[in-house]
Design a protein around this motif. Structure first.
Motif, PDB file in Angstrom:
ATOM      1  N   GLY A  62       0.755  -1.358   0.021  1.00 24.78           N
ATOM      2  CA  GLY A  62       0.035   0.024  -0.092  1.00 24.78           C
ATOM      3  C   GLY A  62       0.740   1.414  -0.143  1.00 24.78           C
ATOM      4  N   ARG A  63       2.114   1.205  -0.323  1.00 22.28           N
ATOM      5  CA  ARG A  63       3.078   2.274  -0.251  1.00 22.28           C
ATOM      6  C   ARG A  63       3.293   3.022  -1.401  1.00 22.28           C
ATOM      7  NH1 ARG A  63       7.233   0.625   4.166  1.00 22.28           N
ATOM      8  NH2 ARG A  63       7.030  -1.348   2.972  1.00 22.28           N
ATOM      9  N   GLY A  64       3.334   4.236  -1.708  1.00 25.66           N
ATOM     10  CA  GLY A  64       3.566   4.752  -3.114  1.00 25.66           C
ATOM     11  C   GLY A  64       4.252   6.450  -2.819  1.00 25.66           C
ATOM     12  N   GLY A  65       4.516   6.748  -4.196  1.00 23.06           N
ATOM     13  CA  GLY A  65       5.113   8.068  -4.143  1.00 23.06           C
ATOM     14  C   GLY A  65       6.063   8.209  -5.100  1.00 23.06           C
ATOM     15  N   ASP A  66       6.992   9.180  -5.059  1.00 23.34           N
ATOM     16  CA  ASP A  66       8.078   9.512  -5.999  1.00 23.34           C
ATOM     17  C   ASP A  66       9.335   8.975  -5.675  1.00 23.34           C
ATOM     18  OD1 ASP A  66       8.826  11.022  -4.004  1.00 23.34           O
ATOM     19  OD2 ASP A  66       8.437  13.048  -4.955  1.00 23.34           O
ATOM     20  N   LEU A  67      10.360   9.281  -6.450  1.00 17.72           N
ATOM     21  CA  LEU A  67      11.661   8.695  -6.125  1.00 17.72           C
ATOM     22  C   LEU A  67      12.051   9.135  -4.603  1.00 17.72           C
ATOM     23  CD1 LEU A  67      14.245   7.540  -7.226  1.00 17.72           C
ATOM     24  CD2 LEU A  67      15.075   9.977  -7.856  1.00 17.72           C
ATOM     25  N   ILE A  68      11.816  10.185  -4.241  1.00 14.00           N
ATOM     26  CA  ILE A  68      12.498  10.456  -3.040  1.00 14.00           C
ATOM     27  C   ILE A  68      11.920   9.737  -1.625  1.00 14.00           C
ATOM     28  CG2 ILE A  68      12.795  12.352  -1.396  1.00 14.00           C
ATOM     29  CD1 ILE A  68      13.034  14.280  -3.845  1.00 14.00           C
ATOM     30  N   ARG A  69      10.537   9.494  -2.010  1.00 15.39           N
ATOM     31  CA  ARG A  69       9.733   8.562  -1.191  1.00 15.39           C
ATOM     32  C   ARG A  69      10.281   7.221  -1.179  1.00 15.39           C
ATOM     33  NH1 ARG A  69       7.800   8.373   3.215  1.00 15.39           N
ATOM     34  NH2 ARG A  69       6.011   7.110   3.749  1.00 15.39           N
ATOM     35  N   LEU A  70      10.576   6.691  -2.372  1.00 19.84           N
ATOM     36  CA  LEU A  70      11.248   5.431  -2.543  1.00 19.84           C
ATOM     37  C   LEU A  70      12.701   5.039  -1.820  1.00 19.84           C
ATOM     38  CD1 LEU A  70      10.821   2.445  -3.944  1.00 19.84           C
ATOM     39  CD2 LEU A  70      12.732   3.653  -5.546  1.00 19.84           C
TER      40      LEU A  70
END
Ligand SMILES: [Zn+2]
Length: 330
Positions: A62-70
């Motif tokens: 359930g996790r997601g986001g952009d490169l920095i979040r990754l």
């Protein structure tokens, strides 16, 4: 904040994942890819990447986001630490400078070594302007380490970049060099052996996107070839809409680039190998491009030819244009 946007643009999410050995297949019609989630113990691919939006989402955790979040999630870093990490690890200014210095040195060698010029002629490459534009170089061997030491680079930094062997020999020895750029930044060097050594060599890092995509991507009809010498002779013959994936296997980033314009026509001009490898690759790639909304065409060349050898054997721009006209739907 502007910094962060620049960082995200400079390091496409897919490119980052690839460099960390993420393998994916396309999911859905447009620039969507799916693979195993790097954030949780995944058994069925549930990690989706949208290459156009540069975003990910995992249906497993359930996790997601952009490169920095990754980076925050995978390395357990704060936002600020993640930004610093990406700046340091992935846009290593020093490293890019090292590659530029290497390419410049090999460029200057090209004109000093008659065997390099002879090889280019044997591959049908005659236009000095084009040789200059492509930034071609030649590694005669044995001297890169000495040259770069004079500029202050350590033995270890060259070794780490894969430019020299532990014995200090140029790993590109007796190879013609093509610098591979992405948004102007030098991301890799491709070396083609002029002798009996294994023909192809890249540095141990991402091969980057499609070759010269900044200029080729503007065309609604593009020609895709396997090798950079194929590209060189086609550019020389006026087919400036030619790009190259360096091999027949396209990375997710390269696929996403081809697919960034719906309806684009892609002419696959792979090698007509005796073992059918090129044709086989084209037959696999064609339907894949079609299902993404592109028009794929298979270009047939005379038996045992690739675009380079076809021109070397005397083919003209008109001959190749005829092959394009006769290309079959994939
Ligand atoms: Zn997950």
């Amino acid at each position: 904040m502007q910094d962060v946007e620049r960082l995200k643009q400079g390091i496409p999410l897919l490119d980052y994942l690839e460099r960390h050995n993420w393998t994916a297949r396309r999911a859905g019609p447009r620039q969507e890819f799916v693979g195993l989630c790097p954030l949780h113990q995944d058994t069925r691919p549930s990690f989706y990447v949208n290459a156009r939006k540069n975003l990910f989402y995992c249906h497993g955790c359930g996790r997601g986001g952009d490169l920095i979040r990754l980076v925050e999630l995978s390395l357990r870093l704060s936002f600020r630490q993640s930004v610093e990490y990406l700046k340091r690890q992935l846009v290593p200014a020093g490293d890019s400078e090292l590659l530029e210095q290497t390419a410049a040195f090999y460029r200057s060698e090209l004109h000093r070594r008659p065997e390099a010029g002879q090889y280019l002629v044997s591959r049908g490459l005659r236009d000095p302007g084009l040789i200059e534009e492509l930034g071609l170089g030649y590694a005669a061997g044995g001297s890169l380490h000495r040259h770069l030491a004079g500029l202050g680079y350590s033995f270890e930094s060259l070794l780490r970049a894969g430019l020299i062997s532990p014995q200090g020999h140029d790993t590109f020895r007796r190879r013609i060099l093509f610098p591979c750029r992405q948004q102007g930044r030098l991301v890799n060097l491709y070396g083609r052996s002029i002798g009996a050594a294994f023909p192809h060599r890249l540095l141990p890092r991402s091969k980057g996107g499609l070759f010269a995509w900044e200029s080729v991507g503007q065309f609604s009809m593009v020609i895709l070839v396997e090798g950079l010498f194929d590209l060189a002779v086609l550019w020389q013959a006026g087919f400036r809409n030619t790009t190259c994936a360096i091999g027949t296997h396209l990375t997710p980033l390269q696929l996403a680039q081809l697919e960034d314009r719906p309806g684009r026509s892609v002419y696959l001009a792979f090698d007509e190998d005796e073992n059918q490898a090129g044709q086989q690759a084209g037959r696999l790639l064609g339907p894949r491009l079609e299902s993404a909304g592109l028009r794929a065409r298979l270009v047939r060349l005379p038996a045992r030819h690739d675009p380079n050898s076809y021109f070397v054997a005397g083919a003209t721009a008109g001959d190749f244009a005829a092959c394009l006209r006769q290309a079959q739907p994939a």
